[in-house]
Design a protein around this motif. Structure first.
Motif, mmCIF file in Angstrom:
data_model
loop_
_atom_site.group_PDB
_atom_site.id
_atom_site.type_symbol
_atom_site.label_atom_id
_atom_site.label_comp_id
_atom_site.label_asym_id
_atom_site.label_seq_id
_atom_site.Cartn_x
_atom_site.Cartn_y
_atom_site.Cartn_z
ATOM 1 N N PRO A 38 0.698 -1.423 0.461
ATOM 2 C CA PRO A 38 0.149 0.024 -0.565
ATOM 3 C C PRO A 38 0.787 1.199 -0.512
ATOM 4 C CG PRO A 38 -0.439 -0.916 2.151
ATOM 5 C CD PRO A 38 1.012 -1.661 1.097
ATOM 6 N N ASN A 39 0.423 2.754 -0.433
ATOM 7 C CA ASN A 39 0.851 3.635 -0.321
ATOM 8 C C ASN A 39 0.990 4.397 1.043
ATOM 9 O OD1 ASN A 39 2.700 2.924 -2.475
ATOM 10 N ND2 ASN A 39 -0.159 3.570 -3.510
ATOM 11 N N ILE A 40 -0.715 4.900 0.670
ATOM 12 C CA ILE A 40 -1.378 5.502 2.446
ATOM 13 C C ILE A 40 -1.013 5.503 3.476
ATOM 14 C CG2 ILE A 40 -3.217 7.265 2.877
ATOM 15 C CD1 ILE A 40 -3.607 8.222 -0.286
ATOM 16 N N THR A 41 -2.134 4.194 3.517
ATOM 17 C CA THR A 41 -2.104 3.077 4.868
ATOM 18 C C THR A 41 -1.169 2.023 4.659
ATOM 19 O OG1 THR A 41 -3.412 1.648 3.676
ATOM 20 C CG2 THR A 41 -4.569 3.384 4.496
ATOM 21 N N PHE A 42 0.119 2.485 4.514
ATOM 22 C CA PHE A 42 1.452 1.525 4.609
ATOM 23 C C PHE A 42 1.861 0.966 6.437
ATOM 24 C CE2 PHE A 42 6.102 -0.215 4.902
ATOM 25 C CZ PHE A 42 5.925 -0.696 3.988
ATOM 26 N N ASN A 43 1.780 1.802 7.437
ATOM 27 C CA ASN A 43 1.803 1.847 7.580
ATOM 28 C C ASN A 43 1.088 0.343 8.825
ATOM 29 O OD1 ASN A 43 4.205 3.571 7.528
ATOM 30 N ND2 ASN A 43 4.967 3.310 9.684
ATOM 31 N N LYS A 44 0.151 1.056 8.666
ATOM 32 C CA LYS A 44 -1.328 0.382 9.403
ATOM 33 C C LYS A 44 -1.502 -0.536 8.905
ATOM 34 C CE LYS A 44 -6.252 0.891 10.287
ATOM 35 N NZ LYS A 44 -7.689 1.418 10.259
ATOM 36 N N SER A 45 -0.931 -0.817 7.133
ATOM 37 C CA SER A 45 -1.707 -2.387 6.593
ATOM 38 C C SER A 45 -0.701 -3.379 7.006
ATOM 39 C CB SER A 45 -1.695 -2.141 5.000
ATOM 40 O OG SER A 45 -2.945 -1.109 4.930
ATOM 41 N N MET A 46 0.965 -3.024 6.465
ATOM 42 C CA MET A 46 2.095 -3.729 7.352
ATOM 43 C C MET A 46 1.736 -4.025 8.874
ATOM 44 S SD MET A 46 3.422 -4.275 4.262
ATOM 45 C CE MET A 46 5.443 -4.556 4.795
ATOM 46 N N ARG A 47 1.674 -3.577 9.598
ATOM 47 C CA ARG A 47 1.988 -3.089 11.263
ATOM 48 C C ARG A 47 0.406 -5.162 10.735
ATOM 49 N NH1 ARG A 47 -1.537 -3.670 15.006
ATOM 50 N NH2 ARG A 47 -3.098 -2.024 13.569
#
Length: 231
Positions: A125-134
């Motif tokens: 993802p781009n915008i939600t990278f940290n939330k989605s990857m966590r």
């Protein structure tokens, strides 16, 4: 003549070892490797791979008969991505692998996709990278915490993949060590004739206890008195 042949084989070995001279190939789902000139036919819904072996006619392999193939020293594999099944270019291999893929109606492999060994995956993802990857990597808590606190973010994608794969390797090694040191063994099956109730994946089974023969005193106690004979 002997020296000329030896020189020829040396040149051939050098040529094969140079990446630019690497041969293209297809690996089928049956494990067969076919070497030749490979061309990916990825336009439209019917994905396939074409190969021309030296001195032979062109052969076409349907999508689900291809395990992987290589073109110009780059490896491609069939993956179920955000737009369904397609061939993706393998960029980084491991328990967590990184692929690039062609977005809809695009020629370039500029999309990025992550896939675990168990088959679960997600588009990077781009915008939600940290939330989605966590959330996606929450089975490695230390790494998930770094991503949540923005210690690692999208620009550190390669490092995130490396740390996750190390985390999985260490976890697998610990599990193997625990299994070896514990020495746990599966319970032996119940003996015939004992009263047991064992649960299995399919349900229960019972083995009734064998009944002992009644004692002489019990037999005499339970015996019915004989009737008097009529005269």
């Amino acid at each position: 003549m002997k020296y000329n042949m030896r020189f020829y084989f040396v040149l051939l070995a050098i040529a094969v070892s140079i990446p630019g001279f690497s041969q293209d190939y297809i690996v089928t789902v049956l494990g067969d490797t076919v070497v030749g000139e490979v061309k990916a036919l990825t336009f439209g819904a019917d994905k396939k791979v074409q190969i021309t072996e030296p001195g032979k006619k062109k052969m076409i392999y349907p999508f689900f008969k291809v395990k992987s193939f290589r073109i110009d020293n780059e490896v491609y594999q069939p993956v179920k991505g955000p737009n369904g099944y397609t061939f993706m270019k393998l960029l980084k291999n491991g328990y967590l692998s990184l692929f690039s893929f062609q977005a809809a109606s695009q020629n370039l492999y500029d999309g990025q996709y992550l896939q675990k060994k168990d088959g679960t995956g997600m588009e990077v993802p781009n915008i939600t990278f940290n939330k989605s990857m966590r959330r996606f990597l929450d089975d490695c808590p230390e790494l998930a915490e770094k991503i949540e606190k923005d210690v690692l973010n999208k620009k550190d994608l390669d490092q995130i993949i490396d740390e996750y794969n190390r985390c999985m390797d260490e976890g697998s090694a610990r599990s193997h060590q625990v299994a070896q040191t514990s020495g746990t063994k599966p319970a032996p099956p119940p003996k015939t004739g004992s009263k047991t109730e064992s649960r299995t994946g399919s349900g229960y089974w019972w083995r009734p206890r064998s009944r002992a023969a009644p004692s002489a005193s019990a037999a005499s106690h339970c015996a019915r008195p004989a009737r008097a004979q009529r005269r």
